[in-house]
Motif scaffolding. Structure first.
Motif, PDB file in Angstrom:
ATOM      1  N   ILE A 194     -20.115  57.157 -24.970  1.00  0.00           N
ATOM      2  CA  ILE A 194     -21.274  56.469 -25.524  1.00  0.00           C
ATOM      3  C   ILE A 194     -21.632  57.030 -26.902  1.00  0.00           C
ATOM      4  N   LEU A 195     -21.410  58.335 -27.114  1.00  0.00           N
ATOM      5  CA  LEU A 195     -21.706  58.931 -28.417  1.00  0.00           C
ATOM      6  C   LEU A 195     -20.730  58.449 -29.479  1.00  0.00           C
ATOM      7  N   GLN A 196     -19.470  58.283 -29.100  1.00  0.00           N
ATOM      8  CA  GLN A 196     -18.466  57.861 -30.060  1.00  0.00           C
ATOM      9  C   GLN A 196     -18.393  56.338 -30.192  1.00  0.00           C
ATOM     10  N   GLY A 197     -19.080  55.629 -29.302  1.00  0.00           N
ATOM     11  CA  GLY A 197     -19.102  54.170 -29.385  1.00  0.00           C
ATOM     12  C   GLY A 197     -20.322  53.705 -30.141  1.00  0.00           C
ATOM     13  N   ALA A 333     -31.684  60.328 -23.621  1.00  0.00           N
ATOM     14  CA  ALA A 333     -31.993  61.258 -24.716  1.00  0.00           C
ATOM     15  C   ALA A 333     -32.245  60.503 -26.016  1.00  0.00           C
ATOM     16  N   LEU A 334     -31.412  59.502 -26.291  1.00  0.00           N
ATOM     17  CA  LEU A 334     -31.581  58.733 -27.521  1.00  0.00           C
ATOM     18  C   LEU A 334     -32.862  57.907 -27.506  1.00  0.00           C
ATOM     19  N   VAL A 335     -33.184  57.313 -26.372  1.00  0.00           N
ATOM     20  CA  VAL A 335     -34.421  56.536 -26.258  1.00  0.00           C
ATOM     21  C   VAL A 335     -35.631  57.446 -26.440  1.00  0.00           C
ATOM     22  N   ALA A 336     -35.564  58.652 -25.846  1.00  0.00           N
ATOM     23  CA  ALA A 336     -36.670  59.605 -25.993  1.00  0.00           C
ATOM     24  C   ALA A 336     -36.860  60.008 -27.449  1.00  0.00           C
ATOM     25  N   LEU A 337     -35.760  60.092 -28.204  1.00  0.00           N
ATOM     26  CA  LEU A 337     -35.861  60.418 -29.623  1.00  0.00           C
ATOM     27  C   LEU A 337     -36.343  59.215 -30.437  1.00  0.00           C
ATOM     28  N   ALA A 338     -35.875  58.020 -30.069  1.00  0.00           N
ATOM     29  CA  ALA A 338     -36.214  56.830 -30.847  1.00  0.00           C
ATOM     30  C   ALA A 338     -37.645  56.364 -30.616  1.00  0.00           C
ATOM     31  N   SER A 386     -16.162  54.380 -39.314  1.00  0.00           N
ATOM     32  CA  SER A 386     -16.165  55.767 -39.789  1.00  0.00           C
ATOM     33  C   SER A 386     -17.515  56.431 -39.552  1.00  0.00           C
ATOM     34  N   VAL A 387     -18.590  55.670 -39.694  1.00  0.00           N
ATOM     35  CA  VAL A 387     -19.922  56.213 -39.414  1.00  0.00           C
ATOM     36  C   VAL A 387     -20.050  56.539 -37.936  1.00  0.00           C
ATOM     37  N   GLY A 388     -19.478  55.694 -37.079  1.00  0.00           N
ATOM     38  CA  GLY A 388     -19.561  55.914 -35.643  1.00  0.00           C
ATOM     39  C   GLY A 388     -18.769  57.102 -35.158  1.00  0.00           C
ATOM     40  N   THR A 389     -17.811  57.575 -35.975  1.00  0.00           N
ATOM     41  CA  THR A 389     -17.019  58.742 -35.564  1.00  0.00           C
ATOM     42  C   THR A 389     -17.714  60.058 -35.889  1.00  0.00           C
ATOM     43  N   HIS A 390     -18.906  60.012 -36.465  1.00  0.00           N
ATOM     44  CA  HIS A 390     -19.656  61.225 -36.798  1.00  0.00           C
ATOM     45  C   HIS A 390     -21.029  61.175 -36.121  1.00  0.00           C
TER      46      HIS A 390
END
Length: 421
Positions: A194-197, A333-338, A386-390
């Motif tokens: 999910i992080l790399q997608g 985690a991402l929802v909690a940050l967003a 390329s942005v998604g790979t970082h």
């Protein structure tokens, strides 16, 4: 004349002594990648074509390979070796440059009661004829051992013993395996996936972007309260989870074999729809239903990762749970940050510009992905990939924005209490 002759001899000797020997030119090595399953081990063989042709001397490739791969159990019993299809392609190694490569897959099956995790790999493909050849043996996938990442782990090398001129067998020791190791590996794999997608994360975030706002007259106008915002985000996230989990479970358990391009195109289209909705409300109040529907396509994409592992029925249920758990932990985690970022930005005079800019950038990326996945590569898709790979950069920016948003909201709340106090 004598002086000139002596000079020529000295120069010639220096050139001969200084020149590298012809035999020093590096040759491609072979690679054996092991995938450890529940009842067998699959070996992917990557062999330099020239060396293989020299070693087999005209013998059919599959017959030759089957005769030169001889795994044994620790008690000396022979395994069954079945060689599958053979393919020819191009390859390149750093030390040798491009060359023609033969690839093949061999299934190694132990006898009844044989130990998959501890065995001796008798292997002298090419090495028995080309004495300078080296074989690198690595484990690529091992569910019970907790190895599921894209990088392989080298377990040894096979080469000729110059003293005895024989090829020693390689003792393979994979250590102890367990269901617990497999489960943890699947949790990690789900989180990494999910992080790399970038497309999966972008769809969820763009659908949450207008969550703090209220729709009126075909536009986003005004913001709702924090409680309603949290409820809408929770419903949307839960619906997306249900959608992709259901599709993942069905496709993985039924071994549904779908081509990748329509699924990936569907995902790109879902992001494009989400970006348009963030600009003008297309389905206000029904974000949860839309998230569940498009989540089905995202779940089918997740299933491609599980299909590569060739899991047995016994391991599949546990793997589905672990993989989903890894995905959900990252999503939460991402929802909690967003969440604080969305609430804080919606209450500023820059909120409208921020939403439109984010929606426009997302829409451009989604359009680029959609065109590329329909068979037209383009620079927009390349930049988005390329942005998604970082993910580290994106996460760092989100953490910083979340901290700033929490600080802003805290100060405003304190200022409000002071005015009313």
């Amino acid at each position: 004349m004598r002086r000139a002759l002596i000079t020529a001899l000295v120069v010639t000797a220096a050139l001969l002594l200084g020149a590298p020997p012809a035999a020093a030119h590096p040759m491609p090595h072979s690679v054996v990648l092991l995938d450890v399953h529940e009842t067998s081990v699959t070996a992917r063989l990557e062999l330099p074509s020239a060396d293989l042709d020299l070693a087999r001397g005209g013998e059919p490739v599959r017959t030759y390979l089957a005769a030169h791969i001889r795994p044994l159990s620790t008690d000396g019993r022979a395994w069954t070796v079945t060689v599958g299809e053979v393919a020819v392609g191009s390859a390149e190694q750093t030390s040798t440059g491009p060359y023609q490569e033969i690839t093949a897959t061999a299934t190694l099956t132990p006898p009844a009661g044989g130990d998959l995790r501890h065995f001796t790999l008798g292997y002298d493909v090419i090495v028995h004829r080309v004495v300078t050849h080296t074989v690198l043996v690595s484990v690529r996938r091992d569910w019970a051992g907790g190895r599921l990442s894209s990088s392989s782990t080298q377990v040894g090398t096979i080469q000729i013993d110059n003293r005895t001129m024989t090829v020693p067998a390689l003792r393979v020791d994979l250590g102890d395996g367990s269901r617990w190791s497999g489960l943890l590996a699947m949790v990690e794999l789900g989180a990494e996936h999910i992080l790399q997608g970038a497309d999966h994360l972008l769809f969820l975030l763009i659908l949450l972007l207008p969550a703090p706002l209220l729709a009126a007259g075909g536009r986003w106008s005004g913001s709702g309260g924090p409680r309603s915002t949290v409820a809408r985000i929770a419903r949307t996230t839960l619906a997306f989870t249900i959608g992709h989990s259901a599709a993942l479970a069905v496709s993985a358990s039924t071994h549904l074999d779908l081509p990748a391009w329509p699924v990936e195109s569907f995902i790109a289209a879902s992001i494009l729809v989400g970006a348009a909705h963030a600009v003008r409300p297309i389905f206000p109040g029904r974000e949860a239903a839309v998230a569940a529907f498009f989540g089905l396509g995202h779940g089918l994409a997740f299933s491609f990762t599980l299909a590569e592992l060739r899991l047995s029925t016994g391991r599949l249920a546990l793997s589905l749970f672990g993989f989903n758990l890894g995905i959900e932990l990252v999503q939460l985690a991402l929802v909690a940050l967003a969440l604080p970022v969305l609430v804080a930005v919606a209450r500023t005079r820059f909120g409208h510009r921020f939403r439109l800019t984010a929606a426009a950038l997302t829409g451009v990326a989604a359009a680029g992905w959609l065109i590329a996945r329909l068979g037209r590569p383009n620079p927009v898709a390349s930049v988005a990939d390329s942005v998604g790979t970082h993910p580290t950069v994106l996460l760092t920016a989100l953490v910083g924005a979340a901290a700033a948003a929490v600080l802003i909201l805290t100060r405003r709340s304190a200022a409000t209490r002071t005015r009313h106090g």
